[in-house]
Scaffold this active site. Structure first.
Site, PDB file in Angstrom:
ATOM      1  CD  GLU A   1     -61.748-109.224  19.395  1.00 40.52           C
ATOM      2  OE1 GLU A   1     -62.956-109.019  19.163  1.00 40.52           O
ATOM      3  OE2 GLU A   1     -61.141-110.213  18.959  1.00 40.52           O
TER       4      GLU A   1
ATOM      5  CE  LYS B   1     -62.860-112.087  21.298  1.00 39.04           C
ATOM      6  NZ  LYS B   1     -64.134-112.682  20.858  1.00 39.04           N
TER       7      LYS B   1
HETATM    8  P1  13P Z   1     -61.373-116.201  17.186  1.00 38.55           P
HETATM    9  O1  13P Z   1     -61.431-116.879  18.540  1.00 38.55           O
HETATM   10  O2  13P Z   1     -61.664-117.137  16.056  1.00 38.55           O
HETATM   11  O3  13P Z   1     -60.114-115.403  17.025  1.00 38.55           O
HETATM   12  O4  13P Z   1     -62.565-115.180  17.146  1.00 38.55           O
HETATM   13  C1  13P Z   1     -62.790-114.386  18.244  1.00 38.55           C
HETATM   14  C2  13P Z   1     -63.343-113.094  17.820  1.00 38.55           C
HETATM   15  O5  13P Z   1     -64.399-112.699  18.268  1.00 38.55           O
HETATM   16  C3  13P Z   1     -62.578-112.279  16.893  1.00 38.55           C
HETATM   17  O6  13P Z   1     -63.090-110.989  16.866  1.00 38.55           O
END
Ligand code: 13P
Length: 341
Positions: free
Chosen positions: A178, A220
Site C-alpha cells: 500500500e 492497494k
Molecule cells: P481508508 O479507506 O479509510 O483510507 O483506509 C484504508 C486503509 O487501510 C489505510 O491504510
C-alpha cells in the site's frame, strides 16, 4: 514459499463482487473515529464495535473477501468467547493483519515519513500465521507539499514495502502493498497522476529487486484525485480514466488484484469512482475496494456505541458493502444508492 497457495489467496481476496474491509485502525486512529461518535476508546468498545461488523453474516459472506485486523483485534475474543478471527473465518472471509509500525519522520527529509516495522518482522509473521492471518498490510505514506515527495522518501518507502512483501511471502502470507499518496493539499489532479506514477514505478522496481512474486500479492493504491482543497474537483469519469491509465502504465498483469484505499473520499465518491473504473471495459486485473472510512463511517454513526443500535449499525454496513460490491462489478448506479437508503 508456496506461490500457488499465495496466488490462490490473492485471487480469493479480489474475487468478483467482493472486497476487503480495512478494520485495522490502530488504537490512536480508532480514537479519532470514536471521538466523532462520542464513544470511549476502551478495549471492550473496540471489541463490541468490530464484533458487530464481523457478525453481520450475510454481508460478510456476500461482499467481504477479507478483513484487515490490528494486533489487538487478531487476539481478541467476542463477548461469548469465540475469537474474532473465528467469526471472520466462519463467514468465509480471510483474516489479515496490519504489520507496519506506522510512519515516522524520515531523517534528512523535512516533513516526510518512512514507515517502520521491519525489525523482528519474520518472527511476527510466524506468530500471525499461527493466529490465522493469511494476508498482511503495510502502508507507505507520501504527501504533495513544498516540493515533496522527494526521491529519497519515494525510494526509502518502496524499499521498505519490498522488504516487507518478501518477508510476508516467505512466511505464507500475501502482502498487500500500500503506497498512499495523500489527498491533503490544494494540488490539481495532474500532480496526483504524475507523482502516483513515479511512486508505483519505484515500488514495482523494488519489488522486483527483492524477489517478490507478483502473483502472490495485492496492490492497494490511491486513486488519481485532486487535492481536497483544490478549487477544481474533477468528474467521476475523469478520475476513473486517469486512475486506470496510471495503473496500466505501472502495474503488471501478473498482479492478481488491485484493492483501493478510500483515503478520505466520501462514501459515495469512493463507490462511484470504483464503479466507473470497472465500467470502462476489460482490465488486466480485478479492481476492488479495501476501504476503511468509506465502509465504516456509516455503521459507526448508526451504532454510536449502543447495544440497541447493533442492528442499525449492521444495516448501514450491509448497505455500504453492497454498494461497493456493485461497484467492484461496475454495476453501481446513483439509483441503487437511493433505492436502498
Ligand atoms: P481508508 O479507506 O479509510 O483510507 O483506509 C484504508 C486503509 O487501510 C489505510 O491504510
Amino acid at each position: 514459499m508456496n506461490l500457488e497457495e499465495l496466488n490462490k489467496i490473492a485471487i480469493k481476496m479480489a474475487a468478483p463482487g467482493k472486497g476487503i474491509l480495512a478494520a485495522d485502525e490502530s488504537t490512536g486512529t480508532i480514537q479519532k473515529r470514536f471521538d466523532a461518535i462520542g464513544v470511549a476508546n476502551t478495549e471492550d468498545n473496540r471489541r463490541d464495535y468490530r464484533e458487530m461488523l464481523f457478525r453481520a453474516g450475510k454481508t460478510m459472506r456476500e461482499h467481504i473477501s477479507g478483513v484487515i485486523l490490528f494486533d489487538e483485534t487478531i487476539r481478541q475474543k467476542a463477548k461469548d468467547g469465540t475469537s474474532l478471527v473465528a467469526l471472520i473465518e466462519a463467514a468465509g472471509s480471510i483474516p489479515g493483519i496490519k504489520v507496519d509500525a506506522g510512519a515516522k519522520p524520515l531523517a534528512g527529509a523535512p516533513n516526510e515519513t518512512i514507515t517502520e516495522g521491519l525489525d523482528g518482522l519474520r518472527e511476527r509473521f510466524v506468530a500471525y500465521h499461527a493466529l490465522g492471518a493469511r494476508f498482511a498490510k503495510w502502508r507507505g505514506v507520501y504527501e504533495i507539499a513544498q516540493g515533496n515527495p522527494s526521491h529519497n522518501a519515494i525510494h526509502a518507502n518502496a524499499h521498505a514495502l519490498a522488504r516487507y512483501a518478501a518477508l510476508a511471502q516467505e512466511n505464507g502470507i500475501v502482502p498487500i502493498v500500500e503506497p498512499e499518496l495523500l489527498m491533503d493539499g490544494d494540488h490539481g489532479i495532474e500532480a496526483c497522476e504524475t507523482v502516483t506514477e513515479w511512486i508505483l514505478k519505484e515500488v514495482f522496481q523494488e519489488l522486483f529487486y527483492a524477489g517478490v512474486k507478483l502473483e502472490g500479492m495485492i496492490l492497494k493504491p490511491n486513486m488519481i484525485v485532486p487535492g481536497k482543497k483544490c478549487a477544481k474537483q474533477n468528474s467521476v469519469d475523469e478520475v476513473a480514466e486517469r486512475t486506470v491509465r496510471v495503473l496500466k502504465r505501472c502495474v503488471p498483469g501478473a498482479v492478481p488484484g488491485i484493492a483501493f484505499l478510500s483515503g478520505g473520499q466520501s462514501d459515495v465518491e469512493a463507490t462511484a469512482h470504483l464503479s466507473a473504473m470497472n465500467a470502462l471495459g476489460k482490465l488486466p486485473w480485478p479492481l476492488t475496494f479495501s476501504y476503511g472510512r468509506a465502509l465504516q463511517a456509516a455503521p459507526q454513526k448508526a451504532w454510536s456505541g449502543k447495544t440497541e443500535n447493533v442492528a442499525a449499525g449492521q444495516a448501514a454496513f450491509a448497505h455500504r458493502a453492497r454498494m461497493n460490491s456493485l461497484a467492484a462489478l461496475g454495476k453501481w448506479t446513483p439509483a441503487e444508492e437511493k433505492k436502498a437508503s
